[in-house]
Design a protein around this motif. Structure first.
Motif, PDB file in Angstrom:
ATOM      1  N   VAL A   1       0.384  -0.069 -11.082  1.00 50.68           N
ATOM      2  CA  VAL A   1       1.176   0.471  -9.793  1.00 50.68           C
ATOM      3  C   VAL A   1       0.530   1.805  -9.772  1.00 50.68           C
ATOM      4  N   GLY A   2       0.545   2.655  -8.365  1.00 45.49           N
ATOM      5  CA  GLY A   2       0.055   3.801  -8.096  1.00 45.49           C
ATOM      6  C   GLY A   2       0.875   4.950  -8.538  1.00 45.49           C
ATOM      7  N   GLN A   3       0.783   6.246  -8.131  1.00 44.59           N
ATOM      8  CA  GLN A   3       1.510   7.126  -8.541  1.00 44.59           C
ATOM      9  C   GLN A   3       2.779   7.269  -7.516  1.00 44.59           C
ATOM     10  N   SER A   4       3.885   7.951  -8.437  1.00 46.48           N
ATOM     11  CA  SER A   4       5.223   8.322  -7.644  1.00 46.48           C
ATOM     12  C   SER A   4       5.642   7.117  -6.874  1.00 46.48           C
ATOM     13  N   VAL A   5       5.517   5.867  -7.238  1.00 47.83           N
ATOM     14  CA  VAL A   5       5.965   4.780  -6.299  1.00 47.83           C
ATOM     15  C   VAL A   5       7.421   4.907  -6.074  1.00 47.83           C
TER      16      VAL A   5
ATOM     17  N   GLU B   1       0.818  -1.303   0.114  1.00 44.56           N
ATOM     18  CA  GLU B   1      -0.133  -0.046  -0.026  1.00 44.56           C
ATOM     19  C   GLU B   1       0.837   1.211   0.262  1.00 44.56           C
ATOM     20  N   ALA B   2       0.285   2.387  -0.189  1.00 42.49           N
ATOM     21  CA  ALA B   2       0.986   3.539  -0.159  1.00 42.49           C
ATOM     22  C   ALA B   2       1.740   3.913   0.815  1.00 42.49           C
ATOM     23  N   TYR B   3       2.972   4.539   0.513  1.00 41.97           N
ATOM     24  CA  TYR B   3       3.973   4.768   1.418  1.00 41.97           C
ATOM     25  C   TYR B   3       4.850   3.557   2.261  1.00 41.97           C
ATOM     26  N   ALA B   4       4.267   2.676   1.966  1.00 43.31           N
ATOM     27  CA  ALA B   4       4.630   1.382   2.729  1.00 43.31           C
ATOM     28  C   ALA B   4       6.325   1.510   3.300  1.00 43.31           C
ATOM     29  N   PHE B   5       7.137   1.577   2.198  1.00 45.42           N
ATOM     30  CA  PHE B   5       8.552   1.928   2.774  1.00 45.42           C
ATOM     31  C   PHE B   5       9.099   3.084   2.354  1.00 45.42           C
TER      32      PHE B   5
ATOM     33  N   SER C   1       1.437   8.374 -13.446  1.00 49.87           N
ATOM     34  CA  SER C   1       2.090   9.668 -13.141  1.00 49.87           C
ATOM     35  C   SER C   1       3.292   9.656 -11.967  1.00 49.87           C
ATOM     36  N   GLY C   2       4.195  10.368 -12.298  1.00 50.15           N
ATOM     37  CA  GLY C   2       5.188  10.441 -11.328  1.00 50.15           C
ATOM     38  C   GLY C   2       6.137   9.388 -10.860  1.00 50.15           C
ATOM     39  N   LEU C   3       5.733   8.127 -11.719  1.00 50.63           N
ATOM     40  CA  LEU C   3       6.486   6.808 -11.184  1.00 50.63           C
ATOM     41  C   LEU C   3       7.887   7.010 -10.868  1.00 50.63           C
TER      42      LEU C   3
ATOM     43  N   ASN D   1       3.756   6.082  -4.122  1.00 51.31           N
ATOM     44  CA  ASN D   1       5.013   6.478  -3.263  1.00 51.31           C
ATOM     45  C   ASN D   1       5.315   5.581  -2.288  1.00 51.31           C
ATOM     46  N   ALA D   2       5.160   4.057  -2.683  1.00 53.46           N
ATOM     47  CA  ALA D   2       5.540   3.053  -1.908  1.00 53.46           C
ATOM     48  C   ALA D   2       7.153   3.229  -1.464  1.00 53.46           C
TER      49      ALA D   2
END
Length: 339
Positions: free
Chosen positions: A139-143, A96-100, A164-166, A119-120
């Motif tokens: 994948v989500g944004q900005s991973v 999930e988001a920002y996980a690491f 976007s921002g990957l 942003n993971a």
């Protein structure tokens, strides 16, 4: 020994060691956030844990995941700056988001993950390489936003979107595997990747590829050359952009003639020719620097290296002799002009 606990129960409590009981099912939100834990083991009975469960555990250096956990929650290991090795079991399907985010992640095994949230892994400043398994479909944004040392990326062959921002602000990124035909949405994602010179869209028919005007402009402004199958009419949307180049085959380049010899630290130049049968294309491009070759005393043995004297990093934190003077070397390269 812990079984099940709710949110914030032990947040910022200076706990250094914890053992989860076999049979424990979950870990609450921010349960151990901000603790000086160094090692944890997640038993197979725990199938999920809450938001930020280990957020800010800056001393955490080792996490063992047993097969059973189904996803890594948002903010779970954010700011775990000492956590360098991450290996996920096959049971984990979602990150999930920002996980690491902003963790010390350097070596990452994504197991059989299917989705990576926004942003993971952003600002993971030790991450140099990532391999997406072919199980990843979205994948989500900005991973990988601002992973400044990230150099090499292998994409999943079943990925459906480049968000976007990957890879935005991945200033060291120089190699990305071919964009698979499975990608049906492309929103740029390579802004400020100054070391990346080209990307290839590969496959017989990238059906349904959606290219937003903004994503095309971002790619153009980043200086990227984008190669696409020129005999495919679905790519007409890009034909007015000079940085999009059609191809009928992918060139395989080999050095034909060296024009300027490289040195240890300075790139050379060469003429390359395509080795694909029937192709007569040539180009001039850089030849990578040779790099230093050190002897046991730290001298570069290449004749063209000049008068530089470099010390092994492996000699860090020891006393060494420099021109007969005993010196404590801490790990940074020392350069002495007169060899």
């Amino acid at each position: 020994t812990l079984e099940n606990c709710g949110q914030y129960v032990f947040a910022s409590c200076a706990i250094r060691n914890v053992q989860f009981a076999e049979g424990a099912q979950y870990i609450g939100d921010y349960m151990f956030s901000g603790n000086p834990l160094t090692t944890i083991k997640i038993p197979a009975s725990i199938t999920y844990f809450g938001t930020g469960a280990f957020n800010g555990c800056r001393s955490l250096a080792s996490v063992t995941f047993e097969d059973g956990l189904t996803y890594i929650s948002q903010y779970a290991f954010r700011n775990c700056t000492n956590l360098k090795n991450i290996s996920l079991p096959p049971s984990v399907k979602r990150i999930e988001a920002y996980a690491f985010a902003a963790s010390g992640a350097a070596n990452v095994d994504l197991g059989q993950v299917e989705y990576i949230g926004g942003n993971a892994f952003e600002k993971c400043m030790s991450l140099e390489k990532i391999v997406m398994p072919d199980t990843v479909t979205s994948v989500g944004q900005s991973v990988f936003y601002q992973c400044e040392l990230l150099m090499d990326v292998t994409l999943s062959q079943n990925l459906t979107n480049l968000s976007s921002g990957l890879f935005v602000n991945c200033i060291g990124l120089s190699n990305v595997s071919d964009i698979p035909a499975s990608v049906t949405r492309f929103d740029g994602g390579f802004g400020n990747c100054w070391q990346l010179t080209s990307i290839w869209f590969w496959g017989d028919q990238p059906t349904g590829m959606q290219m937003t005007q903004r994503s095309l402009e971002l790619l153009r402004d980043s200086g990227l050359t984008c190669y696409y199958p020129g005999n495919n009419p679905t790519w007409d949307v890009v034909k007015d952009y000079a940085n999009w180049v059609p191809y009928d085959h992918r060139h395989e380049w080999a050095v034909d003639e060296v024009l300027e010899e490289p040195t240890c630290i300075i790139a050379g130049r060469a003429r390359y020719k395509c080795t694909v049968e029937g192709c007569t294309e040539t180009k001039e491009d850089y030849v990578d620097p040779l790099g230093h070759v050190f002897d046991e005393n730290g001298y570069c043995t290449r004749e063209d290296c000049g008068e530089f004297y470099l010390l092994y990093h492996s000699q860090a934190n020891r006393t060494i002799m420099i021109d007969g003077v005993s010196t404590y070397y801490t790990g940074d390269n020392i350069v002495i002009p007169d060899k």
